[in-house]
Design an enzyme around this catalytic site. Structure first.
Site, PDB file in Angstrom:
ATOM      1  N   LEU A   1       1.636  16.472  -5.171  1.00 56.51           N
ATOM      2  CA  LEU A   1       1.891  15.038  -5.342  1.00 56.51           C
ATOM      3  C   LEU A   1       2.890  14.490  -4.328  1.00 56.51           C
ATOM      4  O   LEU A   1       3.847  15.158  -3.953  1.00 56.51           O
ATOM      5  CB  LEU A   1       2.390  14.774  -6.771  1.00 56.51           C
TER       6      LEU A   1
ATOM      7  N   HIS B   1       0.526   9.146  -4.641  1.00 58.26           N
ATOM      8  CA  HIS B   1       0.151   9.372  -6.045  1.00 58.26           C
ATOM      9  C   HIS B   1       1.104   8.611  -6.978  1.00 58.26           C
ATOM     10  O   HIS B   1       0.673   7.979  -7.946  1.00 58.26           O
ATOM     11  CB  HIS B   1       0.236  10.860  -6.386  1.00 58.26           C
TER      12      HIS B   1
ATOM     13  N   GLY C   1      -6.686   5.197  -5.175  1.00 57.54           N
ATOM     14  CA  GLY C   1      -6.030   4.739  -3.947  1.00 57.54           C
ATOM     15  C   GLY C   1      -7.022   4.233  -2.917  1.00 57.54           C
ATOM     16  O   GLY C   1      -8.102   4.815  -2.743  1.00 57.54           O
ATOM     17  N   GLN C   2      -6.629   3.169  -2.227  1.00 58.01           N
ATOM     18  CA  GLN C   2      -7.448   2.668  -1.103  1.00 58.01           C
ATOM     19  C   GLN C   2      -7.516   3.698   0.023  1.00 58.01           C
ATOM     20  O   GLN C   2      -8.412   3.669   0.859  1.00 58.01           O
ATOM     21  CB  GLN C   2      -6.886   1.348  -0.567  1.00 58.01           C
ATOM     22  N   LYS C   3      -6.561   4.619   0.035  1.00 59.46           N
ATOM     23  CA  LYS C   3      -6.568   5.706   1.034  1.00 59.46           C
ATOM     24  C   LYS C   3      -7.958   6.358   1.115  1.00 59.46           C
ATOM     25  O   LYS C   3      -8.456   6.659   2.194  1.00 59.46           O
ATOM     26  CB  LYS C   3      -5.490   6.729   0.640  1.00 59.46           C
ATOM     27  N   ASP C   4      -8.584   6.563  -0.060  1.00 63.20           N
ATOM     28  CA  ASP C   4      -9.929   7.143  -0.122  1.00 63.20           C
ATOM     29  C   ASP C   4     -10.891   6.032  -0.544  1.00 63.20           C
ATOM     30  O   ASP C   4     -11.449   6.045  -1.645  1.00 63.20           O
ATOM     31  CB  ASP C   4      -9.932   8.294  -1.132  1.00 63.20           C
TER      32      ASP C   4
ATOM     33  N   GLN D   1     -14.508   6.793  -1.630  1.00 60.18           N
ATOM     34  CA  GLN D   1     -14.482   7.409  -2.960  1.00 60.18           C
ATOM     35  C   GLN D   1     -14.294   6.342  -4.041  1.00 60.18           C
ATOM     36  O   GLN D   1     -14.992   6.345  -5.067  1.00 60.18           O
ATOM     37  CB  GLN D   1     -13.337   8.415  -2.992  1.00 60.18           C
TER      38      GLN D   1
ATOM     39  N   ARG E   1      -2.830  16.771   2.566  1.00 59.01           N
ATOM     40  CA  ARG E   1      -3.250  17.604   3.700  1.00 59.01           C
ATOM     41  C   ARG E   1      -2.327  17.478   4.917  1.00 59.01           C
ATOM     42  O   ARG E   1      -2.446  18.268   5.854  1.00 59.01           O
ATOM     43  CB  ARG E   1      -4.681  17.260   4.111  1.00 59.01           C
TER      44      ARG E   1
HETATM   45  P1  AMP Z   1      -5.947  13.293  -4.253  1.00 56.44           P
HETATM   46  O1  AMP Z   1      -4.889  14.078  -4.962  1.00 56.44           O
HETATM   47  O2  AMP Z   1      -5.865  13.385  -2.772  1.00 56.44           O
HETATM   48  O3  AMP Z   1      -7.329  13.580  -4.809  1.00 56.44           O
HETATM   49  O4  AMP Z   1      -5.649  11.764  -4.590  1.00 56.44           O
HETATM   50  C1  AMP Z   1      -5.542  11.300  -5.899  1.00 56.44           C
HETATM   51  C2  AMP Z   1      -5.517   9.790  -5.886  1.00 56.44           C
HETATM   52  O5  AMP Z   1      -4.376   9.354  -5.131  1.00 56.44           O
HETATM   53  C3  AMP Z   1      -6.739   9.169  -5.212  1.00 56.44           C
HETATM   54  O6  AMP Z   1      -7.133   8.002  -5.918  1.00 56.44           O
HETATM   55  C4  AMP Z   1      -6.223   8.829  -3.835  1.00 56.44           C
HETATM   56  O7  AMP Z   1      -6.914   7.772  -3.203  1.00 56.44           O
HETATM   57  C5  AMP Z   1      -4.792   8.434  -4.145  1.00 56.44           C
HETATM   58  N1  AMP Z   1      -3.965   8.568  -2.932  1.00 56.44           N
HETATM   59  C6  AMP Z   1      -3.839   9.653  -2.135  1.00 56.44           C
HETATM   60  N2  AMP Z   1      -3.053   9.377  -1.074  1.00 56.44           N
HETATM   61  C7  AMP Z   1      -2.672   8.078  -1.208  1.00 56.44           C
HETATM   62  C8  AMP Z   1      -1.860   7.195  -0.427  1.00 56.44           C
HETATM   63  N3  AMP Z   1      -1.283   7.576   0.711  1.00 56.44           N
HETATM   64  N4  AMP Z   1      -1.692   5.928  -0.861  1.00 56.44           N
HETATM   65  C9  AMP Z   1      -2.290   5.499  -2.015  1.00 56.44           C
HETATM   66  N5  AMP Z   1      -3.060   6.290  -2.790  1.00 56.44           N
HETATM   67  C10 AMP Z   1      -3.257   7.558  -2.401  1.00 56.44           C
END
Ligand code: AMP
Length: 287
Positions: free
Chosen positions: A34, A38, A150-153, A156, A190
């Site tokens: 995290l 997150h 998150g808009q990051k993905d 998705q 990552r």
């Molecule tokens: P993950 O653990 O990478 O599967 O991400 C879990 C959630 O956190 C997903 O909805 C991602 O889009 C969101 N998330 C990951 N990185 C960011 C970020 N830098 N800013 C906003 N949301 C994020």
């Protein structure tokens, strides 16, 4: 903060919460490791919901062959301590992979339109089928009122929004802004893979996308001209381009001309690490 590792205990916990009809459950699915990205989803959820559930699950079926499933960063102790310290999370659900996918597991959920095939779907053809399947399972267990992504993905998020609509889940989807490092690099679990040299190169992705934003703001209407310029900027470094595309942020279909809202999305490899980023630009032109 409750820590639950088992699906039937989670069902019991959620049943208990649901007995009080006033409770609003906000759900934040994650793969752990995290970071502030997150946490921003949790803080947003805490504004609208009085019961916050976070899941941590590194979902094997969304990783393709040769991808980083085995080396994906895992630190449950650190994650639970962090979640405990922010005092907003009621429960963290950390299911066991063997319970989520027993040996006779057979059911998958996938969109049959173009959405999972474009952008990241070209180099990761089975990825979104893994994402929709696991999120479907998690939604059936957690039964949230609101889902925070998150808009990051962005691809998705758009795919999950479509799945939720198509499958008639009564869940609001809230897409939260991208949280970045000081130099613009989008936070990601990552990013720890990057060597110091690679870390210096990585912000080029954001910088190149900002060039695209500026071109649109200055009135450029031809997506190909913008994409070419973004690629030219990335190529000033050792990063390798996976894709740069300009698409409709609702349908993910390519834009022939810049109009209305557009999503500029890109993925690059810096060394062996694949980084993604995107930006949504709104123009006054609606045609
Ligand atoms: P993950 O653990 O990478 O599967 O991400 C879990 C959630 O956190 C997903 O909805 C991602 O889009 C969101 N998330 C990951 N990185 C960011 C970020 N830098 N800013 C906003 N949301 C994020």
């Amino acid at each position: 903060m409750k820590i639950i590792n088992n699906i039937s205990n989670m069902h019991d916990y959620i049943d208990k919460i649901k007995r009080n009809k006033k409770n609003i459950i906000g759900f934040i699915p994650t793969m752990g490791a995290l970071h502030d990205g997150h946490l921003s989803l949790i803080h947003t959820a805490a504004k609208d919901c009085n019961k916050i559930i976070v899941s941590i699950f590194v979902n094997p079926i969304q990783f393709g062959p040769g991808e980083d499933y085995n080396k994906y960063p895992r630190d449950i102790k650190k994650d639970t301590k962090l979640l405990c310290s922010i005092k907003k999370v009621n429960c963290v659900f950390i299911p066991d992979v063997n319970e989520m996918y027993p040996p006779d597991y057979a059911t998958y959920v996938q969109l049959e339109n173009e959405m999972p095939k474009v952008l990241c779907g070209i180099s990761r053809p089975t990825h979104f089928k893994g994402v929709t399947t696991v999120v479907c399972k998690l939604l059936n267990i957690v039964k949230p009122d609101k889902l925070y992504l998150g808009q990051k993905d962005m691809q998705q998020a758009i795919i999950l929004k479509k799945m939720i609509k198509d499958l008639n889940y009564k869940i609001d989807v809230i897409i939260c802004p991208i949280i970045r490092e000081k130099d613009g690099l989008a936070m990601s679990s990552r990013n720890i893979y990057l060597t110091p040299d690679e870390r210096n190169i990585a912000p080029i992705l954001r910088k190149a996308l900002q060039i695209g934003e500026s071109m649109i703001e200055l009135g450029e209407k031809d997506p190909q001209v913008i994409i070419k310029e973004i690629k030219r900027k990335i190529k000033e470094t050792d990063a390798i381009i996976d894709y740069v595309e300009i698409v409709d942020p609702e349908t993910l279909l390519k834009k022939e001309r810049i109009s209305g809202k557009v999503l500029i999305a890109a993925a690059i490899f810096v060394g062996n690490t694949r980084l993604i980023d995107n930006t949504i630009v709104e123009t006054k032109d609606v045609h």
